[in-house]
Scaffold this motif. Structure first.
Motif, mmCIF file in Angstrom:
data_model
loop_
_atom_site.group_PDB
_atom_site.id
_atom_site.type_symbol
_atom_site.label_atom_id
_atom_site.label_comp_id
_atom_site.label_asym_id
_atom_site.label_seq_id
_atom_site.Cartn_x
_atom_site.Cartn_y
_atom_site.Cartn_z
ATOM 1 N N ASP A 135 1.297 -1.178 0.159
ATOM 2 C CA ASP A 135 0.226 -0.012 -0.612
ATOM 3 C C ASP A 135 0.572 0.864 0.074
ATOM 4 O O ASP A 135 0.792 1.938 -0.730
ATOM 5 N N LEU A 136 2.147 1.405 0.798
ATOM 6 C CA LEU A 136 3.445 2.451 0.724
ATOM 7 C C LEU A 136 3.412 2.530 -0.424
ATOM 8 O O LEU A 136 3.488 3.402 -0.956
ATOM 9 N N VAL A 137 4.022 1.680 -0.806
ATOM 10 C CA VAL A 137 4.905 1.705 -2.284
ATOM 11 C C VAL A 137 3.995 1.405 -3.558
ATOM 12 O O VAL A 137 4.439 3.472 -4.259
ATOM 13 N N ASP A 138 2.326 1.470 -3.955
ATOM 14 C CA ASP A 138 1.622 1.994 -4.513
ATOM 15 C C ASP A 138 0.787 3.838 -4.284
ATOM 16 O O ASP A 138 0.895 3.891 -5.628
ATOM 17 N N SER A 139 0.722 4.129 -2.942
ATOM 18 C CA SER A 139 0.704 5.620 -2.405
ATOM 19 C C SER A 139 2.048 6.610 -3.562
ATOM 20 O O SER A 139 1.758 7.257 -3.954
ATOM 21 N N VAL A 140 2.911 6.035 -3.495
ATOM 22 C CA VAL A 140 4.327 6.291 -3.225
ATOM 23 C C VAL A 140 4.376 6.638 -5.227
ATOM 24 O O VAL A 140 4.245 7.742 -5.335
ATOM 25 N N GLU A 141 3.788 5.799 -6.016
ATOM 26 C CA GLU A 141 3.843 5.546 -8.051
ATOM 27 C C GLU A 141 2.695 5.957 -7.993
ATOM 28 O O GLU A 141 2.894 7.093 -8.825
ATOM 29 N N ARG A 142 2.014 6.517 -6.983
ATOM 30 C CA ARG A 142 0.963 7.503 -7.662
ATOM 31 C C ARG A 142 1.478 9.093 -7.493
ATOM 32 O O ARG A 142 1.405 9.251 -8.373
ATOM 33 N N SER A 143 1.637 8.929 -6.640
ATOM 34 C CA SER A 143 2.255 10.702 -6.048
ATOM 35 C C SER A 143 3.412 11.204 -7.097
ATOM 36 O O SER A 143 3.038 12.267 -7.211
ATOM 37 N N LEU A 144 3.966 9.773 -7.320
ATOM 38 C CA LEU A 144 5.259 10.093 -8.148
ATOM 39 C C LEU A 144 5.044 10.437 -9.798
ATOM 40 O O LEU A 144 5.385 10.661 -10.544
ATOM 41 N N ALA A 145 3.562 9.382 -10.429
ATOM 42 C CA ALA A 145 2.734 9.446 -11.655
ATOM 43 C C ALA A 145 3.046 10.845 -12.368
ATOM 44 O O ALA A 145 2.240 11.684 -11.588
ATOM 45 N N ALA A 146 3.386 10.985 -13.267
ATOM 46 C CA ALA A 146 3.234 12.503 -14.720
ATOM 47 C C ALA A 146 1.325 12.350 -14.385
ATOM 48 O O ALA A 146 0.913 14.125 -14.023
ATOM 49 N N GLU A 147 0.016 11.827 -14.522
ATOM 50 C CA GLU A 147 -0.884 12.145 -15.032
ATOM 51 C C GLU A 147 -1.138 12.440 -13.113
ATOM 52 O O GLU A 147 -2.069 13.834 -12.770
ATOM 53 N N THR A 148 -1.062 11.827 -12.303
ATOM 54 C CA THR A 148 -1.240 12.983 -11.152
ATOM 55 C C THR A 148 -0.983 13.977 -10.215
ATOM 56 O O THR A 148 -1.713 14.665 -10.166
ATOM 57 N N ARG A 149 0.430 14.211 -10.976
ATOM 58 C CA ARG A 149 0.784 15.923 -11.093
ATOM 59 C C ARG A 149 0.018 16.656 -11.710
ATOM 60 O O ARG A 149 -0.407 17.778 -11.937
ATOM 61 N N GLU A 150 -0.269 16.021 -12.782
ATOM 62 C CA GLU A 150 -1.405 17.029 -13.495
ATOM 63 C C GLU A 150 -2.343 17.392 -13.093
ATOM 64 O O GLU A 150 -3.260 18.558 -13.482
ATOM 65 N N GLU A 151 -3.012 16.389 -12.564
ATOM 66 C CA GLU A 151 -4.876 16.415 -11.846
ATOM 67 C C GLU A 151 -4.343 17.360 -11.112
ATOM 68 O O GLU A 151 -5.425 18.225 -10.523
ATOM 69 N N HIS A 203 5.067 7.191 5.775
ATOM 70 C CA HIS A 203 3.132 7.649 5.552
ATOM 71 C C HIS A 203 3.486 7.703 3.975
ATOM 72 O O HIS A 203 4.403 8.553 3.878
ATOM 73 N N PRO A 204 2.829 7.952 3.610
ATOM 74 C CA PRO A 204 2.931 8.068 1.765
ATOM 75 C C PRO A 204 3.577 9.702 1.315
ATOM 76 O O PRO A 204 4.393 9.799 1.125
ATOM 77 N N ARG A 205 3.106 10.405 2.352
ATOM 78 C CA ARG A 205 3.215 11.893 2.295
ATOM 79 C C ARG A 205 4.825 12.026 2.235
ATOM 80 O O ARG A 205 5.955 12.619 1.717
ATOM 81 N N TYR A 206 5.118 11.797 3.104
ATOM 82 C CA TYR A 206 7.150 11.465 3.695
ATOM 83 C C TYR A 206 6.840 10.994 3.356
ATOM 84 O O TYR A 206 8.707 11.436 2.735
ATOM 85 N N VAL A 207 6.866 9.653 1.989
ATOM 86 C CA VAL A 207 8.806 9.255 1.702
ATOM 87 C C VAL A 207 8.314 9.381 0.008
ATOM 88 O O VAL A 207 9.138 9.280 -0.368
ATOM 89 N N ALA A 208 6.901 9.582 0.008
ATOM 90 C CA ALA A 208 6.552 10.027 -1.573
ATOM 91 C C ALA A 208 7.900 11.954 -1.779
ATOM 92 O O ALA A 208 8.737 11.443 -2.589
ATOM 93 N N LEU A 209 7.701 12.958 -0.880
ATOM 94 C CA LEU A 209 8.612 13.983 -0.860
ATOM 95 C C LEU A 209 9.979 13.221 -0.896
ATOM 96 O O LEU A 209 10.853 14.126 -1.316
ATOM 97 N N ASP A 210 10.509 12.538 0.040
ATOM 98 C CA ASP A 210 11.892 11.971 0.316
ATOM 99 C C ASP A 210 12.111 11.530 -0.833
ATOM 100 O O ASP A 210 12.734 11.693 -1.593
ATOM 101 N N GLU A 211 11.393 10.402 -1.906
ATOM 102 C CA GLU A 211 11.580 9.681 -2.983
ATOM 103 C C GLU A 211 12.312 11.503 -3.496
ATOM 104 O O GLU A 211 13.408 11.761 -4.515
ATOM 105 N N GLU A 212 11.184 12.835 -3.859
ATOM 106 C CA GLU A 212 11.315 13.883 -5.205
ATOM 107 C C GLU A 212 12.918 14.599 -4.468
ATOM 108 O O GLU A 212 13.938 14.755 -5.684
#
Length: 507
Positions: free
Chosen positions: A6-22, A162-171
């Motif tokens: 679930d964590l990985v899926d959430s982070v991958e969604r965050s990093l996806a181009a379509e997520t950023r556009e929306e 938390h997906p927010r922290y992990v996604a921010l970390d990835e970026e």
């Protein structure tokens, strides 16, 4: 495994181009709504209100940094933060009047007591401090450097999952070449994640502005106070003891407020000062500037909100905007939403969030600094003080000098008579005179004001927490301790006092 997936899926969604556009589309649409509400006066509340966020960290019976058990958060009523050792106390907003100030004091005391009781059940204790310096048993390098890779996503072992922290970390990792660095006198650190930022803790006073058309006056005045206020409150001169070689010259060379370096270097990656996610804020000309600023900021770690909007809860209608605003940490920022105090037509407000202050040693000191800030900003505007005639560049330079030199900083100010001054006695005279003015505007009696401000006003002679820490380390080194031993000795002496009833200046 399910939680990991679930964590990985959430982070991958965050990093996806379509997520950023929306996400960006939603932010723009929500910003349009907020601007309309500001211009129409729908965020006017007719009331000043105040609140507070207070961060701390947990230690074990030996004073070492410690993980907080999950069930302690529910028992203690406090919030989670980036590191598994971090916690945050909050006081809900109250009207900025005599009764509201008294309620803030009661809420702060009860929140701190509840956190102490909850952690005590696990043989831990919360520490009101701005930087942890006694590392966990495994040592600082292993603690901050421990990671695992999950389906290509790097996850810090001691970061909240938390997906927010992990996604921010990835970026941020991607934009900084996969390594997060900190370079300060005597220390160069290099880690694979932004967990480095969890070294530092802060207190953040909030001031709700009753009429949004007046917001720029309060915001720009607040910007001019950052340096002088930080010079009285600095509390983070040392990193964890095991980060240092045995060089006693570091005691003089180290800045009084390493927190600012930690935040700016760990989050801003390679961005020049003033251009990263954490920065000294520009002035605003109109309240809508704070909205424009959020839209213009680069998007990091976007998250698309799920669930229906609730028209009776303003924040549910601006969730993407709120998320983006929360990622960019200017040292003063404007915040839309929250739980307003007063008769806002939208059920929301516009408030100032004052962010550069380190966590203070005791509850009494914390309350004193909170009231210094909110009283000062209110008092300057009520008196039509010309402080905003101080050039923005001078205010910025004063702030960073206070970061470096604490109570010895070269202060910059414009007096009530319009004269430019760098005389610290004159600056502090005005600081406390106009804080008193603001607190009297709120209906507090002079003797009550004196009681609240006394713990911070008595620091005018340079007796501030960072100077106390440097002096204790200097004394221990003179007695034959290594620098690391001296830092630990200082920190244990700090633990003996912190959180108690005795104000810092009486230690």
């Amino acid at each position: 495994m399910g939680a990991d997936r679930d964590l990985v899926d959430s982070v991958e969604r965050s990093l996806a181009a379509e997520t950023r556009e929306e996400f960006d589309r939603r932010v723009r649409a929500q910003a349009d709504r907020i601007r309309d509400d500001i211009r129409a006066g729908r965020l006017d509340t007719g009331e000043f209100a105040i609140g507070l966020e207070l961060e701390a960290y947990a230690v074990d019976g030996q004073g070492r940094l410690a993980r907080i058990p999950e069930d302690a958060f529910e028992r203690g009523g406090f919030a989670k933060e980036l590191g598994v050792h971090n916690l945050e106390l909050n006081t809900a907003a109250t009207v900025f009047d005599a009764a509201g100030v008294a309620e803030q004091a009661d809420r702060l005391k009860s929140s701190a007591a509840a956190a102490t009781d909850a952690l005590e059940a696990d043989d831990l204790a919360p520490v009101l401090d701005a930087m942890w310096t006694i590392p966990p048993a495994m040592g600082t390098d292993d603690y901050l450097g421990s990671v695992e890779t999950r389906a290509g996503i790097t996850v810090a072992e001691h970061m909240r999952q938390h997906p927010r922290y992990v996604a921010l970390d990835e970026e941020i990792r991607e934009r900084s070449g996969g390594r997060i660095t900190l370079d300060v006198p005597g220390v160069s650190l290099d880690y694979p994640t932004i967990l480095l930022e969890s070294l530092a803790t802060s207190m953040q006073p909030h001031l709700q502005v009753p009429a949004v058309e007046d917001f720029p006056a309060y915001f720009n005045a607040a910007v001019r106070t950052l340096g002088p206020v930080l010079s009285l409150t600095s509390n983070a001169p040392f990193l964890p003891a095991d980060c240092y070689d045995d060089d006693p010259d570091i005691v003089e060379a180290t800045p009084h407020e390493l927190r600012i370096h930690v935040f700016e270097q760990s989050i801003n990656a390679d961005a020049p000062r003033g251009e990263g996610m954490v920065r000294f804020p520009d002035d605003v000309s109109r309240a809508t500037d704070v909205v424009d600023r959020v839209v213009a900021d680069e998007t990091y770690a976007p998250v698309l909100a799920d669930g229906e909007e609730n028209p009776d809860d303003y924040r549910t209608t601006i969730r993407e905007y709120d998320h983006k605003r929360g990622v960019h940490w200017r040292w003063v920022r404007g915040v839309v939403g929250g739980q307003p105090v007063g008769a806002a037509k939208t059920g929301a407000s516009l408030r100032i969030e004052y962010r550069p202050i380190p966590t203070q040693p005791t509850v009494r000191d914390t309350l004193a600094v909170q009231l210094l800030v909110v009283g000062l900003v209110r008092g300057l505007v009520a008196a039509d003080h010309p402080v905003t005639d101080l050039p923005w560049t001078a205010a910025r330079d004063c702030f960073y000098d206070a970061v470096a030199r604490g109570p010895d900083a070269d202060l910059a100010w414009v007096t009530a008579s319009g004269d430019r001054t760098d005389d610290s006695e004159v600056v502090y005279d005005e600081l406390f005179a106009f804080a008193r003015r603001g607190l009297r505007e709120a209906g507090l009696d002079d003797d009550v004001i004196d009681g609240y401000l006394d713990p911070v006003e008595r620091r005018r002679d340079g007796t501030v927490p960072s100077a106390w820490k440097k002096a204790r380390v200097r004394e221990a080194v003179a007695d034959g301790a290594t620098l690391s031993e001296a830092i630990e000795r200082m920190q244990r002496a700090y633990f003996d006092h912190a959180g108690g009833e005795t104000a810092f200046v009486d230690w």
